[in-house]
Design a protein around this motif. Structure first.
Motif, mmCIF file in Angstrom:
data_model
loop_
_atom_site.group_PDB
_atom_site.id
_atom_site.type_symbol
_atom_site.label_atom_id
_atom_site.label_comp_id
_atom_site.label_asym_id
_atom_site.label_seq_id
_atom_site.Cartn_x
_atom_site.Cartn_y
_atom_site.Cartn_z
ATOM 1 N N HIS A 2 0.856 -1.185 0.000
ATOM 2 C CA HIS A 2 0.000 0.000 0.000
ATOM 3 C C HIS A 2 0.892 1.235 0.000
ATOM 4 N N GLY A 3 0.285 2.364 -0.258
ATOM 5 C CA GLY A 3 1.032 3.617 -0.196
ATOM 6 C C GLY A 3 0.813 4.304 1.140
ATOM 7 N N ASP A 4 1.009 5.620 1.171
ATOM 8 C CA ASP A 4 0.831 6.406 2.385
ATOM 9 C C ASP A 4 0.222 7.742 1.990
ATOM 10 N N MET A 5 -0.711 8.226 2.786
ATOM 11 C CA MET A 5 -1.370 9.489 2.453
ATOM 12 C C MET A 5 -0.392 10.657 2.450
ATOM 13 N N LEU A 6 0.645 10.615 3.307
ATOM 14 C CA LEU A 6 1.699 11.643 3.316
ATOM 15 C C LEU A 6 1.162 13.073 3.395
ATOM 16 N N GLY A 7 0.079 13.251 4.125
ATOM 17 C CA GLY A 7 -0.497 14.580 4.275
ATOM 18 C C GLY A 7 -1.579 14.899 3.267
ATOM 19 N N GLY A 8 -1.725 14.067 2.220
ATOM 20 C CA GLY A 8 -2.769 14.297 1.227
ATOM 21 C C GLY A 8 -4.153 14.211 1.837
ATOM 22 N N HIS A 9 -5.048 15.087 1.417
ATOM 23 C CA HIS A 9 -6.411 15.147 1.950
ATOM 24 C C HIS A 9 -6.399 15.294 3.477
ATOM 25 N N GLY A 10 -5.321 15.884 4.001
ATOM 26 C CA GLY A 10 -5.226 16.122 5.441
ATOM 27 C C GLY A 10 -4.989 14.882 6.262
ATOM 28 N N MET A 11 -4.449 13.803 5.639
ATOM 29 C CA MET A 11 -4.275 12.539 6.353
ATOM 30 C C MET A 11 -2.848 12.028 6.223
ATOM 31 N N PHE A 12 -2.472 11.163 7.145
ATOM 32 C CA PHE A 12 -1.179 10.489 7.097
ATOM 33 C C PHE A 12 -1.402 9.004 7.320
ATOM 34 N N TRP A 13 -0.394 8.202 6.929
ATOM 35 C CA TRP A 13 -0.443 6.750 7.037
ATOM 36 C C TRP A 13 -1.593 6.204 6.186
ATOM 37 N N LYS A 14 -2.092 4.998 6.538
ATOM 38 C CA LYS A 14 -3.106 4.332 5.720
ATOM 39 C C LYS A 14 -4.445 4.188 6.441
ATOM 40 N N GLY A 15 -4.580 4.786 7.611
ATOM 41 C CA GLY A 15 -5.767 4.581 8.439
ATOM 42 C C GLY A 15 -6.975 5.338 7.943
ATOM 43 N N THR A 16 -7.492 4.954 6.799
ATOM 44 C CA THR A 16 -8.680 5.583 6.230
ATOM 45 C C THR A 16 -9.434 4.545 5.416
ATOM 46 N N THR A 17 -10.742 4.679 5.358
ATOM 47 C CA THR A 17 -11.523 3.779 4.509
ATOM 48 C C THR A 17 -11.635 4.306 3.087
#
Length: 232
Positions: free
Chosen positions: A56-71
């Motif tokens: 998987h990738g990582d949000m890296l701040g995109g859409h205000g999120m970090f890591w993968k903890g999102t649905t």
């Protein structure tokens, strides 16, 4: 939690976290380089199939999120590299052909000259990677899911529908539906950041991807219909 990390770190903390993350990426690149150099040095490069990918990738701040903890299934986490090089692999430019990690099993068996068992999921990408076909026969979509665990914390989902979110990804459009029935359609050509839902602009695309999702869920024995929550 994914949004709380960014909110609590602030810009300075986020920049430091990105610095550490990219440092890890650079370290990984160095180790891959060492492996490839060893294959060259030992004369094994021409007889070795090299596959580079990730889970998987990582949000890296995109859409205000970090890591993968999102649905959500934003490209930052749903899109992973798939680089293949070795004997017989055609020299191609980067391609946006939908593919999934489950395709690696039949593909590696193909390159090894081993017949793929009938019960193996995934699509053999071997002929396409070797340039024997233009890919017209390959699936139009790849799929993803985030399904909650059951009461005994196993991944079994066949006894009853479990809350989950699902993705259908094509060359241009990405469709997602969540356990509350919320649907999103993104035009990745016009909106690579996936910021604008275009379900209402492309109802025919949404209908086609809904059908593809239902067919995939039936094929993989998922008992529920995530579209039912939204009345679709």
């Amino acid at each position: 939690p994914a949004r709380q990390i960014v909110a609590r770190l602030g810009e300075r903390g986020l920049r430091e976290l990105l610095r550490v993350y990219y440092g890890c990426v650079a370290l990984l690149d160095d180790q891959v380089g060492r492996l490839l150099d060893t294959l060259d040095r030992t004369g094994q490069r021409e007889e070795t199939l090299v596959v580079f990918t990730a889970d998987h990738g990582d949000m890296l701040g995109g859409h205000g999120m970090f890591w993968k903890g999102t649905t959500a299934f934003y490209e930052e986490i749903a899109g992973v590299p798939l680089l293949v090089d070795g004997p017989g692999v055609a020299d191609r430019d980067a391609d946006d052909q939908p593919a999934s990690l489950v395709d690696l099993h039949p593909t590696l068996l193909d390159f090894a000259g081993v017949e793929t068992p009938a019960d193996v999921q995934g699509t053999d990408l071997g002929p396409y990677l070797r340039g024997e076909t233009d890919g017209e026969e390959l699936p139009a979509y790849s799929f993803g899911e985030r399904v909650d665990s059951n009461e005994v914390k196993t991944r079994t989902v066949y006894e009853e529908p479990l809350p989950g979110s699902f993705m259908v990804r094509g060359r241009r459009f990405k469709y997602t539906v969540h356990d509350d029935g919320a649907e999103f359609l993104y035009d990745r050509d016009a909106d690579p950041g996936e910021t604008t839902d275009v379900c209402d602009r492309h109802p025919e695309v949404r209908a086609e991807m809904r059908t593809a999702l239902r067919e995939w869920l039936a094929e993989t024995a998922y008992p529920g219909d995530p579209l039912a929550a939204g009345g679709a």
